[in-house]
Every structure is written in structure tokens, then in C-alpha cells.
Design a protein around this motif. Structure first.
Motif, mmCIF file in Angstrom:
data_model
loop_
_atom_site.group_PDB
_atom_site.id
_atom_site.type_symbol
_atom_site.label_atom_id
_atom_site.label_comp_id
_atom_site.label_asym_id
_atom_site.label_seq_id
_atom_site.Cartn_x
_atom_site.Cartn_y
_atom_site.Cartn_z
ATOM 1 N N GLY A 109 0.791 -1.231 0.000
ATOM 2 C CA GLY A 109 0.000 0.000 0.000
ATOM 3 C C GLY A 109 0.819 1.274 0.000
ATOM 4 O O GLY A 109 0.259 2.373 0.120
ATOM 5 N N THR A 110 2.144 1.167 -0.111
ATOM 6 C CA THR A 110 2.988 2.366 -0.135
ATOM 7 C C THR A 110 2.643 3.221 -1.351
ATOM 8 O O THR A 110 2.522 2.715 -2.464
ATOM 9 C CB THR A 110 4.479 1.988 -0.173
ATOM 10 N N SER A 111 2.468 4.513 -1.132
ATOM 11 C CA SER A 111 2.073 5.422 -2.217
ATOM 12 C C SER A 111 3.239 6.316 -2.611
ATOM 13 O O SER A 111 4.226 6.455 -1.879
ATOM 14 C CB SER A 111 0.897 6.294 -1.770
ATOM 15 N N GLU A 112 3.100 6.945 -3.774
ATOM 16 C CA GLU A 112 4.142 7.851 -4.254
ATOM 17 C C GLU A 112 4.311 9.036 -3.313
ATOM 18 O O GLU A 112 5.408 9.563 -3.146
ATOM 19 C CB GLU A 112 3.802 8.330 -5.671
ATOM 20 N N GLU A 113 3.212 9.448 -2.680
ATOM 21 C CA GLU A 113 3.285 10.565 -1.728
ATOM 22 C C GLU A 113 4.207 10.244 -0.552
ATOM 23 O O GLU A 113 4.885 11.122 -0.021
ATOM 24 C CB GLU A 113 1.884 10.907 -1.194
ATOM 25 N N GLN A 114 4.229 8.971 -0.140
ATOM 26 C CA GLN A 114 5.093 8.586 0.984
ATOM 27 C C GLN A 114 6.567 8.648 0.608
ATOM 28 O O GLN A 114 7.416 8.791 1.480
ATOM 29 C CB GLN A 114 4.728 7.177 1.448
ATOM 30 N N THR A 118 3.266 15.147 0.233
ATOM 31 C CA THR A 118 1.817 15.327 0.106
ATOM 32 C C THR A 118 1.502 16.735 0.604
ATOM 33 O O THR A 118 2.406 17.561 0.760
ATOM 34 C CB THR A 118 1.060 14.230 0.880
ATOM 35 N N CYS A 157 6.905 -2.973 -2.545
ATOM 36 C CA CYS A 157 6.234 -1.792 -3.090
ATOM 37 C C CYS A 157 5.826 -2.061 -4.544
ATOM 38 O O CYS A 157 6.553 -2.726 -5.288
ATOM 39 C CB CYS A 157 7.170 -0.580 -3.076
ATOM 40 N N ILE A 161 5.722 2.629 -7.807
ATOM 41 C CA ILE A 161 6.320 3.315 -6.663
ATOM 42 C C ILE A 161 7.838 3.158 -6.710
ATOM 43 O O ILE A 161 8.594 4.113 -6.463
ATOM 44 C CB ILE A 161 5.755 2.752 -5.341
#
Length: 356
Positions: A109-114, A118, A157, A161
Motif C-alpha cells: 500500500g505504499t504510495s508515491e506521496e510517501q 503530500t 512496493c 512506486i
């Protein structure tokens, strides 16, 4: 003041880091808190300075890892689960940058924002895009401050990502198109990734991303004596943190290390390897649990505790592993139990758990 359950390396070893910094006269790469020589001493120990050994693996591997972090390449630590990849990455980050907290935990569930940034949406809605509304990721902070960032379990990931790291590692900059700016990494910035070989193929790294990393394989400890020393050291530190005083006989630690080594050897002595991960980290968990059981239930430590905690910590409810352990008890342990008390206790407890 009550200590946290787990101190970061820079908190736990603050005195050693300060001592090394005071004594450090060797040349330092730009942005580093300590010289490469002092980083190596911090990780591998320097008894004459009162610096304890923290990593019990190959000296050459540690040296190559330090050199990688001086280069334009990131460092990727791969290996079986429980081989101290995360610990080594934490020690490297805190010795080089003074902090190990710039961390991204990789998951499905790791997102690009992390990985990048953000927004504080309250400020964004009231004032529009601005630096004040930006919520920076650990990697953003590391680039801005010239520090080491870490990303755990990178291969867990999603591919898109992972691909977001390519420009960060190659261009050493992070673009914020909403503000029309690019953050350029300061000297000292680099990235340490870790990945378990057990996860190989989950989200395989692209060849483009692999080229941005130097890969180092962290193996399972092969030296039983080193493994015993590491287990004793780690468990003693955990018990001290909990204000628990238990004397752990070296014979019991040796028993567990022997059991793990026996069961790691595929195709030998008519034994089948277990599905369970038989890592040094798992051995530390087992001995620690045995010590707590002995202390709080006021029971003298024995081989029976090793079998009981091994069942709950490693085997869990894997029926196939129980069958394999029953075979191990019958073929190997039965003979040892005739001559040694610790092995006899382990055998009797194991019979109940795996042979009934």
C-alpha cells in the motif's frame, strides 16, 4: 524518565557516537557526521575506545556498504529474512547522518506521496499550493538536509512506486510541479534499501532501478560461535532495557544454535528443511522469550523452554514443520538426550509438542 520500548540506534549508542566524533581525525566525505573509518569502528566495534561490536557479519561487506554510500549509487541490502539487514541499515544511517529516523516502510500500500510529498489540505484549500502547505516525506527531508534515507522491503512496493525512485537516485533531485521548483539533494544524501530474498518476484525491481543501487547480499551467520555471541549480546540488551535480570546459560544458547544449524542443512542426515525462517533474529526472539518466562514465572531455564518458545515463535501452526521436527527429534535429538540434560529436556518437551 521511562525509556521507549525500542530506542533508535542514535539514542541507544549516543555515548559511543559522541566519543567517536570527538576522537575522529580521519577525512570525512562532505555531509557525513563521521569519517568512513569511524563508521566502520562504530558498527564492528573498537574495544580500545570502548565501542562495542554491533554487527557480527562479514567485515568486507560492511566496508563495501560504506564505500557504496560515498558514491553516486544507492545501497541495496538483500538476503534471507532475519539476517540483520534493517539493523545494518540503521547503524549505517545513524553513524553517517546522526539519525536513522528518515525511514519509509515499504508495503503493497505504499504510495508515491510517501516517497515524495503530500499536502496539508487545510492550508492548501485556504492559501493554495505553497511550501508551508507541503508535507515532506522522509526522502524529501533527507535530500534537503544531506542525510541518509532508508526504505525497508522495497520489493513489496508496487512497480510504479519503485520507479519513482529512479529519478531521485539518478538526478538527485525531486520536482514539485505544483510549485514549479525542484529540490536538489545536498551533499551527504543517499538511500539504503532492503529486500528479503523470500519476497523475490513479488514486485521485481526493474533493471533501470537496479542500476542505481550497489547490491550486497547479507548472509545467514555461518559461524556458530559468532551466532551465540550475537544472541547473548542482543538478548542481554533487551533484558537490560526491561530491567530483567536472568542468567542465560551458554549451553542453552548453544543448543538452540545447534538445532537451527541442523535444520538449515538441506539434504543432510535424512532431514528435511523447515518452511519456517530459522534466522538469528528468530533465535534472539526465542531466547528472549525463554528468559522472560523464567523470570516472571519463576522457573529455572531449561531445554524445555527452548522447545516451547520455538514452537510458538517459529513453528506456529505449520503441521508440515511439526512432522519434520518429529523426525528430527527421533533421528538426531534422541541420541543427544541420553547424555546431556539440556537436550533431554528439549527432547521431552518436543515429544509433547511435535510427536504426540
Amino acid at each position: 524518565m521511562v525509556k521507549p520500548l525500542r530506542q533508535r540506534a542514535e539514542q541507544k549508542f549516543a555515548n559511543e557516537l559522541a566519543l567517536l566524533k570527538e576522537q575522529d581525525s580521519a577525512p570525512k566525505p562532505q555531509g557525513w557526521q563521521l569519517s568512513p573509518r569511524a563508521v566502520k569502528a562504530f558498527i564492528l566495534g573498537e574495544p580500545e575506545l570502548g565501542v562495542d561490536k554491533k554487527y557480527y557479519g562479514e567485515v568486507a561487506l560492511v566496508e563495501r556498504a560504506i564505500v557504496s554510500l560515498m558514491s553516486n549509487q544507492g545501497l541495496m541490502l538483500v538476503g534471507p529474512p532475519g539476517t540483520a539487514k534493517s539493523m545494518l541499515s540503521e547503524l549505517l544511517a545513524c553513524a553517517i547522518s546522526g539519525t536513522s529516523e528518515l525511514l519509509v516502510q515499504g508495503t503493497a500500500g505504499t504510495s508515491e506521496e510517501q516517497l515524495k510529498y503530500t499536502w496539508n489540505f487545510a492550508q492548501l484549500l485556504s492559501n493554495g499550493p505553497s511550501l508551508e502547505a507541503l508535507v515532506k516525506s522522509p526522502i524529501y527531508h533527507a535530500m534537503e538536509q544531506g542525510k541518509i534515507a532508508r526504505i525497508e522491503e522495497l520489493t513489496r512496493c508496487p512497480q510504479e512506486i519503485q520507479d519513482a525512485l529512479i529519478s531521485i537516485l539518478s538526478e538527485k533531485q525531486l520536482t514539485v510541479p505544483e510549485l514549479g521548483v525542484s529540490i536538489q539533494a545536498q551533499p551527504g544524501f543517499n538511500l539504503i534499501g532492503t529486500a528479503n530474498l523470500a519476497d523475490k518476484g513479488v514486485n521485481e525491481m526493474s533493471s533501470a532501478l537496479k542500476r542505481r543501487f550497489n547490491f550486497e547480499t547479507v548472509p545467514v551467520l555461518q559461524d556458530p560461535l559468532q551466532e551465540r555471541r550475537l544472541i547473548q549480546s542482543q538478548v542481554s540488551a533487551q533484558l537490560e532495557q526491561q530491567s530483567v535480570s536472568v542468567a542465560i546459560a551458554d549451553e542453552l544458547v548453544a543448543l538452540l544454535v545447534q538445532v537451527f544449524n541442523d535444520l538449515r542443512r538441506k539434504g543432510q542426515s535424512n532431514l528435511q528443511s523447515l518452511e519456517a525462517v530459522l534466522s538469528t533474529a528468530e533465535a534472539v526472539n526465542i531466547v528472549h522469550a525463554c528468559a522472560l518466562q523464567s523470570h516472571f514465572l519463576q522457573q529455572p531455564l531449561s531445554g524445555a523452554h527452548i522447545a516451547q518458545q520455538m514452537h510458538g515463535s517459529v513453528i506456529k501452526d505449520n503441521v508440515e514443520d511439526m512432522v519434520k521436527l518429529a523426525s528430527y527429534l527421533d533421528i538426531i535429538v534422541r541420541e543427544r538426550a541420553r547424555e546431556q540434560a539440556h537436550w533431554r529436556d528439549f527432547f521431552e518437551a518436543g515429544k509433547v509438542l511435535w510427536m504426540s
